[in-house]
Design an enzyme around this catalytic site. Structure first.
Site, PDB file in Angstrom:
ATOM      1  N   TYR A  15      -6.674  -6.124  10.542  1.00  0.00           N
ATOM      2  CA  TYR A  15      -8.244  -6.546  10.899  1.00  0.00           C
ATOM      3  C   TYR A  15      -8.980  -7.787  10.978  1.00  0.00           C
ATOM      4  CZ  TYR A  15      -7.719  -4.331   5.586  1.00  0.00           C
ATOM      5  OH  TYR A  15      -7.077  -3.487   4.810  1.00  0.00           O
ATOM      6  N   TYR A 142     -12.220   0.949  -3.026  1.00  0.00           N
ATOM      7  CA  TYR A 142     -10.663   0.823  -1.445  1.00  0.00           C
ATOM      8  C   TYR A 142      -9.649   0.607  -2.544  1.00  0.00           C
ATOM      9  CZ  TYR A 142      -7.667  -1.299   1.108  1.00  0.00           C
ATOM     10  OH  TYR A 142      -6.214  -1.125   2.657  1.00  0.00           O
ATOM     11  N   ASP A 234      -6.446   2.607  -9.897  1.00  0.00           N
ATOM     12  CA  ASP A 234      -5.644   2.155  -9.162  1.00  0.00           C
ATOM     13  C   ASP A 234      -5.734   0.764  -9.284  1.00  0.00           C
ATOM     14  OD1 ASP A 234      -4.911   0.497  -6.979  1.00  0.00           O
ATOM     15  OD2 ASP A 234      -6.424   1.493  -5.784  1.00  0.00           O
ATOM     16  N   LYS A 263       1.074  -4.398  -5.196  1.00  0.00           N
ATOM     17  CA  LYS A 263       0.468  -6.214  -5.135  1.00  0.00           C
ATOM     18  C   LYS A 263       1.610  -7.280  -5.849  1.00  0.00           C
ATOM     19  CE  LYS A 263      -3.460  -5.742  -2.781  1.00  0.00           C
ATOM     20  NZ  LYS A 263      -4.519  -5.385  -2.222  1.00  0.00           N
TER      21      LYS A 263
HETATM   22  C1  LIG Z   1      -4.394  -3.287  -1.769  1.00  0.00           C
HETATM   23  C2  LIG Z   1      -5.315  -2.365  -2.111  1.00  0.00           C
HETATM   24  C3  LIG Z   1      -4.549  -1.380  -2.134  1.00  0.00           C
HETATM   25  C4  LIG Z   1      -3.906  -1.309  -0.687  1.00  0.00           C
HETATM   26  O1  LIG Z   1      -2.439  -1.424  -0.715  1.00  0.00           O
HETATM   27  P1  LIG Z   1      -1.198  -1.940   0.131  1.00  0.00           P
HETATM   28  O2  LIG Z   1      -0.162  -2.766  -0.035  1.00  0.00           O
HETATM   29  O3  LIG Z   1      -2.687  -3.044   1.176  1.00  0.00           O
HETATM   30  O4  LIG Z   1      -1.509  -0.277   0.724  1.00  0.00           O
HETATM   31  C5  LIG Z   1      -5.432  -0.145  -2.535  1.00  0.00           C
HETATM   32  N1  LIG Z   1      -5.983  -0.723  -4.053  1.00  0.00           N
HETATM   33  C6  LIG Z   1      -6.376  -1.281  -3.983  1.00  0.00           C
HETATM   34  C7  LIG Z   1      -7.609  -1.229  -5.497  1.00  0.00           C
HETATM   35  C8  LIG Z   1      -6.039  -2.162  -3.201  1.00  0.00           C
HETATM   36  O5  LIG Z   1      -6.570  -3.758  -3.941  1.00  0.00           O
END
Ligand SMILES: *Cc1c(COP(=O)(O)O)cnc(C)c1O
Length: 421
Positions: A15, A142, A234, A263
């Protein structure tokens, strides 16, 4: 050459417009909420290093478990073979998830966890011989940077160069009292085409920490269930205590069919992704017909070290002390919110759990690319705080171990920024 110069010669950062990028700060060590640079300057990691580091840096419990595992088994192919850390992690994780999640599919990051979830849904309908290919998602969502994940994310400057290659998605607005009925109608009208609905529960992170109410999400999931549309939560960002409960979907009555996690999963130690599903979905792939197999995998699927880091992170997460820390941060954020909400530079302020977001009044210059973002970013760095504004939105998303003193320092720095920047 020092580290910064060597970096400039060989590294392409994420980024980052590399033409005029500021020197990247060389970090040599982490401890608790702090990271330290080459010159011994310390920074409060107020964004948990892109939302991953939930228990602070170099946590001794995680470090010990990881180092023990390194001497035992660093990796093994996960097709045809299995290992204790992967099985144990699945055994411990599944009962913690809201609803009845029964199977874990491992990958290695959030985007791949999302790709697998989408593939599970699309192939589920294909395997049932009632193919459905449309996907529903929130407008500014996202879900990651790989092509499938990008496709179900909002179109933005991040996807501009690729928009023509992204698959078609039915975007829906964030629900509120005014639009909930029309969104429900939009969803049920797609019942014969829509394979699934993917959403970030309660908070759209990258979109600027946009928050919406659990009761409306509950209604959307309920509409999906009635319309035979699978639902994917997600929880890559919201999982593992971030919203005040272990998972954001605990705040719902209706439970999704699939979860995506990453994460905070390993406590920010290692990359690991998890996609979980119900037996109903899993069973649609059981067949003598090989074509019904989920043909997906990654070299580092279920890496044992990453699984052990996750188990150690779970140990810490499930302690009373951690829950108390989460409640403590929640309560302190709420007080801070009241203190600054009527400041003339505060356009909007919102909080869910340990996340607080402040939208800066800018007149009209509100894009991610705005100069204000860089001014604020550098302002906080000078004060020894890592805060990475999303455009004109500053948010705090701290490791749960942050002390009251450090949190107060972050608050007072934001207050002075409101007056000075
Ligand atoms: C960060 C994020 C992703 C992507 O995860 P990466 O490990 O960076 O590929 C997907 N969904 C959400 C809600 C996120 O915050």
């Amino acid at each position: 050459m020092n580290l910064v110069e060597r970096d400039k010669k060989v590294i392409w950062h994420p980024y980052t417009q590399m033409k005029n990028a500021l020197p990247h700060i060389p970090i040599v060590r982490g401890e608790g909420v702090y990271v330290f640079d080459e010159n011994g300057n310390k920074y409060i990691d107020a964004v948990s290093s892109w939302w991953v580091n939930i228990h602070g840096h170099a946590h001794p419990h995680i470090a010990q478990k990881v180092s023990e595992q390194l001497n035992l088994l660093e990796h093994v192919i996960f097709a045809g073979f299995t290992h204790e850390p992967a099985v144990l992690l699945a055994e411990r994780l599944l009962p913690l998830l809201p609803g009845k999640q029964e199977k874990v599919f491992y990958t290695d990051n959030g985007s791949t966890a999302v790709e697998v979830a989408l593939k599970m849904c699309l192939q589920y309908w294909d395997n049932k011989q009632t193919p459905k290919t449309k996907i529903l998602a929130f407008k500014n969502a996202y879900h990651g940077d790989t092509f499938g994940a990008m496709s179900v994310s909002g179109r933005s400057i991040f996807t501009d160069a690729f928009n023509s290659l992204l698959f078609d998605v039915e975007f829906i607005a964030l629900p509120n009292a005014d639009n909930i009925e029309s969104i429900k109608k939009q969803i049920s009208e797609l019942k014969s085409e829509a394979a699934c609905f993917i959403f970030e529960p309660l908070i759209l992170g990258s979109a600027g920490m946009l928050m919406y109410e659990a009761k409306y999400l509950d209604e959307l999931i309920s509409t999906c269930k009635a319309s035979n549309i699978l639902t994917i939560a997600d929880e890559v960002m919201t999982g593992f205590g971030r919203t005040g409960t272990y998972f954001a979907c605990e705040k719902l009555k209706n439970k999704p069919d699939i979860f995506c996690l990453s994460k905070g999963l390993t406590g920010g130690t290692m990359p690991l992704g998890v996609t979980t599903c119900t037996n109903e979905i899993f069973e649609a792939f059981l067949s003598d017909d090989k074509l019904k197999t989920l043909y997906h995998g990654h070299s580092f699927t279920a890496n044992p070290i990453a699984c052990v880091a996750s188990l150690a992170s779970l140990d810490i997460l499930l302690k009373d002390e951690t829950l108390q820390n989460i409640k403590r941060i929640e309560a302190k954020h709420a007080v801070f919110l009241k203190e600054i909400k009527s400041h003339n530079k505060v356009k909007a302020i919102r909080q869910t759990g340990t996340i607080i977001a402040i939208e800066w009044e800018t007149g009209n210059e509100t894009s991610y690319l705005s100069n204000l973002r860089n001014l604020l970013y550098n302002y906080f760095l000078d004060k020894g705080i890592i805060l990475r504004p999303l455009g004109n939105i500053i948010y705090i998303l701290p490791p749960y171990i942050i002390s009251n003193e450090d949190l107060d320092y972050v608050y007072s720095s934001i207050k002075s920024a409101l007056d000075e920047v």
